[in-house]
Design a protein around this motif. Structure first.
Motif, PDB file in Angstrom:
ATOM      1  N   LEU A  27       0.823  -1.207   0.000  1.00  0.00           N
ATOM      2  CA  LEU A  27       0.000   0.000   0.000  1.00  0.00           C
ATOM      3  C   LEU A  27       0.861   1.263   0.000  1.00  0.00           C
ATOM      4  CD1 LEU A  27      -2.868  -0.918   2.487  1.00  0.00           C
ATOM      5  CD2 LEU A  27      -3.038  -0.611   0.021  1.00  0.00           C
ATOM      6  N   LEU A  28       1.931   1.270   0.783  1.00  0.00           N
ATOM      7  CA  LEU A  28       2.810   2.436   0.810  1.00  0.00           C
ATOM      8  C   LEU A  28       3.460   2.673  -0.550  1.00  0.00           C
ATOM      9  CD1 LEU A  28       4.598   2.187   4.287  1.00  0.00           C
ATOM     10  CD2 LEU A  28       3.033   3.972   3.491  1.00  0.00           C
ATOM     11  N   ILE A  29       3.905   1.602  -1.194  1.00  0.00           N
ATOM     12  CA  ILE A  29       4.526   1.748  -2.514  1.00  0.00           C
ATOM     13  C   ILE A  29       3.526   2.307  -3.518  1.00  0.00           C
ATOM     14  CG2 ILE A  29       5.479   0.444  -4.463  1.00  0.00           C
ATOM     15  CD1 ILE A  29       6.892  -1.340  -2.484  1.00  0.00           C
ATOM     16  N   GLN A  30       2.299   1.807  -3.483  1.00  0.00           N
ATOM     17  CA  GLN A  30       1.305   2.291  -4.437  1.00  0.00           C
ATOM     18  C   GLN A  30       0.934   3.750  -4.165  1.00  0.00           C
ATOM     19  OE1 GLN A  30      -2.198  -0.098  -4.778  1.00  0.00           O
ATOM     20  NE2 GLN A  30      -3.191   1.283  -6.223  1.00  0.00           N
ATOM     21  N   LEU A  31       0.758   4.100  -2.903  1.00  0.00           N
ATOM     22  CA  LEU A  31       0.371   5.477  -2.580  1.00  0.00           C
ATOM     23  C   LEU A  31       1.475   6.467  -2.940  1.00  0.00           C
ATOM     24  CD1 LEU A  31      -1.387   4.925   0.873  1.00  0.00           C
ATOM     25  CD2 LEU A  31      -2.475   5.451  -1.314  1.00  0.00           C
ATOM     26  N   ILE A  32       2.718   6.127  -2.615  1.00  0.00           N
ATOM     27  CA  ILE A  32       3.822   7.039  -2.906  1.00  0.00           C
ATOM     28  C   ILE A  32       4.060   7.143  -4.417  1.00  0.00           C
ATOM     29  CG2 ILE A  32       6.300   7.416  -2.594  1.00  0.00           C
ATOM     30  CD1 ILE A  32       6.053   6.205   0.160  1.00  0.00           C
ATOM     31  N   SER A  33       3.961   6.025  -5.132  1.00  0.00           N
ATOM     32  CA  SER A  33       4.147   6.087  -6.590  1.00  0.00           C
ATOM     33  C   SER A  33       3.039   6.885  -7.254  1.00  0.00           C
ATOM     34  CB  SER A  33       4.194   4.670  -7.162  1.00  0.00           C
ATOM     35  OG  SER A  33       2.980   3.974  -6.889  1.00  0.00           O
ATOM     36  N   THR A  34       1.804   6.762  -6.773  1.00  0.00           N
ATOM     37  CA  THR A  34       0.703   7.558  -7.326  1.00  0.00           C
ATOM     38  C   THR A  34       0.909   9.050  -7.067  1.00  0.00           C
ATOM     39  OG1 THR A  34      -0.809   5.699  -6.952  1.00  0.00           O
ATOM     40  CG2 THR A  34      -1.790   7.858  -7.335  1.00  0.00           C
ATOM     41  N   ALA A  35       1.368   9.378  -5.863  1.00  0.00           N
ATOM     42  CA  ALA A  35       1.625  10.786  -5.543  1.00  0.00           C
ATOM     43  C   ALA A  35       2.752  11.345  -6.403  1.00  0.00           C
ATOM     44  CB  ALA A  35       1.965  10.915  -4.060  1.00  0.00           C
ATOM     45  N   ALA A  36       3.821  10.569  -6.606  1.00  0.00           N
ATOM     46  CA  ALA A  36       4.933  11.044  -7.435  1.00  0.00           C
ATOM     47  C   ALA A  36       4.498  11.249  -8.880  1.00  0.00           C
ATOM     48  CB  ALA A  36       6.088  10.041  -7.358  1.00  0.00           C
ATOM     49  N   PHE A  37       3.630  10.376  -9.376  1.00  0.00           N
ATOM     50  CA  PHE A  37       3.158  10.513 -10.768  1.00  0.00           C
ATOM     51  C   PHE A  37       2.330  11.766 -10.963  1.00  0.00           C
ATOM     52  CE2 PHE A  37      -0.169   9.696 -13.941  1.00  0.00           C
ATOM     53  CZ  PHE A  37       0.618   9.474 -15.066  1.00  0.00           C
ATOM     54  N   HIS A  38       1.445  12.062 -10.004  1.00  0.00           N
ATOM     55  CA  HIS A  38       0.571  13.231 -10.153  1.00  0.00           C
ATOM     56  C   HIS A  38       1.311  14.543  -9.895  1.00  0.00           C
ATOM     57  CE1 HIS A  38      -3.189  11.147 -10.895  1.00  0.00           C
ATOM     58  NE2 HIS A  38      -2.910  10.297  -9.917  1.00  0.00           N
ATOM     59  N   MET A  39       2.387  14.512  -9.116  1.00  0.00           N
ATOM     60  CA  MET A  39       3.128  15.737  -8.831  1.00  0.00           C
ATOM     61  C   MET A  39       4.260  15.996  -9.805  1.00  0.00           C
ATOM     62  SD  MET A  39       3.421  15.934  -4.676  1.00  0.00           S
ATOM     63  CE  MET A  39       4.450  14.479  -4.605  1.00  0.00           C
ATOM     64  N   PHE A  40       4.467  15.096 -10.770  1.00  0.00           N
ATOM     65  CA  PHE A  40       5.629  15.223 -11.654  1.00  0.00           C
ATOM     66  C   PHE A  40       5.578  16.502 -12.491  1.00  0.00           C
ATOM     67  CE2 PHE A  40       7.989  14.317 -15.580  1.00  0.00           C
ATOM     68  CZ  PHE A  40       9.213  13.979 -15.026  1.00  0.00           C
ATOM     69  N   PHE A  41       4.412  16.872 -12.983  1.00  0.00           N
ATOM     70  CA  PHE A  41       4.299  18.062 -13.841  1.00  0.00           C
ATOM     71  C   PHE A  41       4.050  19.331 -13.021  1.00  0.00           C
ATOM     72  CE2 PHE A  41       3.005  14.459 -16.484  1.00  0.00           C
ATOM     73  CZ  PHE A  41       3.874  14.614 -17.550  1.00  0.00           C
ATOM     74  N   MET A  42       3.459  19.189 -11.831  1.00  0.00           N
ATOM     75  CA  MET A  42       3.173  20.375 -11.020  1.00  0.00           C
ATOM     76  C   MET A  42       4.361  20.781 -10.152  1.00  0.00           C
ATOM     77  SD  MET A  42      -0.763  19.640  -9.852  1.00  0.00           S
ATOM     78  CE  MET A  42      -0.315  18.078  -9.064  1.00  0.00           C
ATOM     79  N   MET A  43       4.980  19.807  -9.498  1.00  0.00           N
ATOM     80  CA  MET A  43       6.119  20.058  -8.605  1.00  0.00           C
ATOM     81  C   MET A  43       7.208  19.038  -8.903  1.00  0.00           C
ATOM     82  SD  MET A  43       4.166  20.955  -5.016  1.00  0.00           S
ATOM     83  CE  MET A  43       3.097  19.503  -5.130  1.00  0.00           C
ATOM     84  N   PRO A  44       8.021  19.285  -9.916  1.00  0.00           N
ATOM     85  CA  PRO A  44       9.036  18.287 -10.306  1.00  0.00           C
ATOM     86  C   PRO A  44      10.040  17.976  -9.200  1.00  0.00           C
ATOM     87  CG  PRO A  44       8.747  19.947 -12.013  1.00  0.00           C
ATOM     88  CD  PRO A  44       8.013  20.445 -10.816  1.00  0.00           C
ATOM     89  N   THR A  45      10.439  19.001  -8.435  1.00  0.00           N
ATOM     90  CA  THR A  45      11.423  18.771  -7.372  1.00  0.00           C
ATOM     91  C   THR A  45      10.870  17.848  -6.296  1.00  0.00           C
ATOM     92  OG1 THR A  45      12.331  20.974  -7.775  1.00  0.00           O
ATOM     93  CG2 THR A  45      12.943  19.875  -5.710  1.00  0.00           C
ATOM     94  N   VAL A  46       9.647  18.131  -5.871  1.00  0.00           N
ATOM     95  CA  VAL A  46       9.010  17.288  -4.855  1.00  0.00           C
ATOM     96  C   VAL A  46       8.784  15.881  -5.396  1.00  0.00           C
ATOM     97  CG1 VAL A  46       7.003  17.033  -3.361  1.00  0.00           C
ATOM     98  CG2 VAL A  46       7.949  19.303  -3.813  1.00  0.00           C
ATOM     99  N   ALA A  47       8.399  15.801  -6.671  1.00  0.00           N
ATOM    100  CA  ALA A  47       8.182  14.494  -7.279  1.00  0.00           C
ATOM    101  C   ALA A  47       9.483  13.690  -7.340  1.00  0.00           C
ATOM    102  CB  ALA A  47       7.594  14.657  -8.674  1.00  0.00           C
TER     103      ALA A  47
END
Length: 222
Positions: free
Chosen positions: A166-186
């Motif tokens: 669950l942690l892997i899926q949640l973190i990977s989903t968050a990184a995917f959605h933040m890639f274009f909005m906040m590249p550094t955070v992603a």
């Protein structure tokens, strides 16, 4: 989020059946030759080291369980590690399967202890020197703890693997959605995801070892 743990079917075949049977093809089988290849040698060395460390504190009678416990360890490690790969199904995240492994093993330790060491088995329910007023309470507590053992075995394995997935899926989903909005955070999130994946590899191996280790301890204290 929890759809990854649901048992699905493909062409009428449950995927859990494929996940349980196909991993055994990955392991080489010994052949009648003078020398084995490197993979077989490494596999034999791992099994010897595991059985030596696991059965070192156990008496000679418990060594009969070596083949069974070594097979279960390799089985659980294989399922846990393959379940980390993308587009795979992890059978050990199913509580029903883990309980199906834990209950027969626990029951076997109880029955063998009651058959060969009945006095020790009954004495385990009541420590030496217990006051008379506490005897019924302690017997009840020890009996409850005895029946909780298989539940603890199955729930521990299920909870640790489920939480990691669950942690892997949640973190990977968050990184995917933040890639274009906040590249550094992603990017930082993806680094965290990589570290979590390495941790999940360790958890997959450790939980399989803990499962087998607890079963071996139940052999000593029936």
């Amino acid at each position: 989020v929890f759809d990854q743990f649901s048992i699905t079917s493909f062409l009428g075949i449950p995927l859990i059946a494929l996940a349980l049977t196909l991993p055994w093809i990955l392991y080489p089988t010994p052949q009648n030759r003078c020398m084995n290849n490197r993979l077989l040698t490494l596999q034999s060395w791992f099994i010897r080291q595991f059985t030596h460390q696991l059965f070192l504190p156990i008496n000679q009678g418990g060594h009969k369980w070596a083949l069974l416990l070594a097979s279960i360890l390799i089985f659980l490690i294989t399922l846990n590690l393959l379940g980390i790969l993308p587009y795979t199904f992890t059978p050990t995240t199913q509580l029903s399967m883990n309980m199906g492994l834990a209950i027969p093993l626990w029951l076997a330790t109880i029955l063998i202890g009651a058959r060969y060491q009945p006095t020790h088995t009954l004495a385990h329910l009541l420590p030496i020197g217990t006051p008379a007023l506490l005897i019924p309470i302690l017997i009840m507590i020890e009996t409850i703890s005895l029946f909780i053992r298989p539940i603890a075995l199955g729930v521990r394995l299920t909870a640790n693997l489920t939480a990691g997935h669950l942690l892997i899926q949640l973190i990977s989903t968050a990184a995917f959605h933040m890639f274009f909005m906040m590249p550094t955070v992603a990017t930082l999130t993806m680094v965290l995801l990589l570290l979590l994946s390495v941790l999940e590899l360790a958890v997959a191996i450790i939980q399989a070892y803990v499962f087998v280790l607890l079963v071996s301890l139940y052999l000593q204290v029936p």
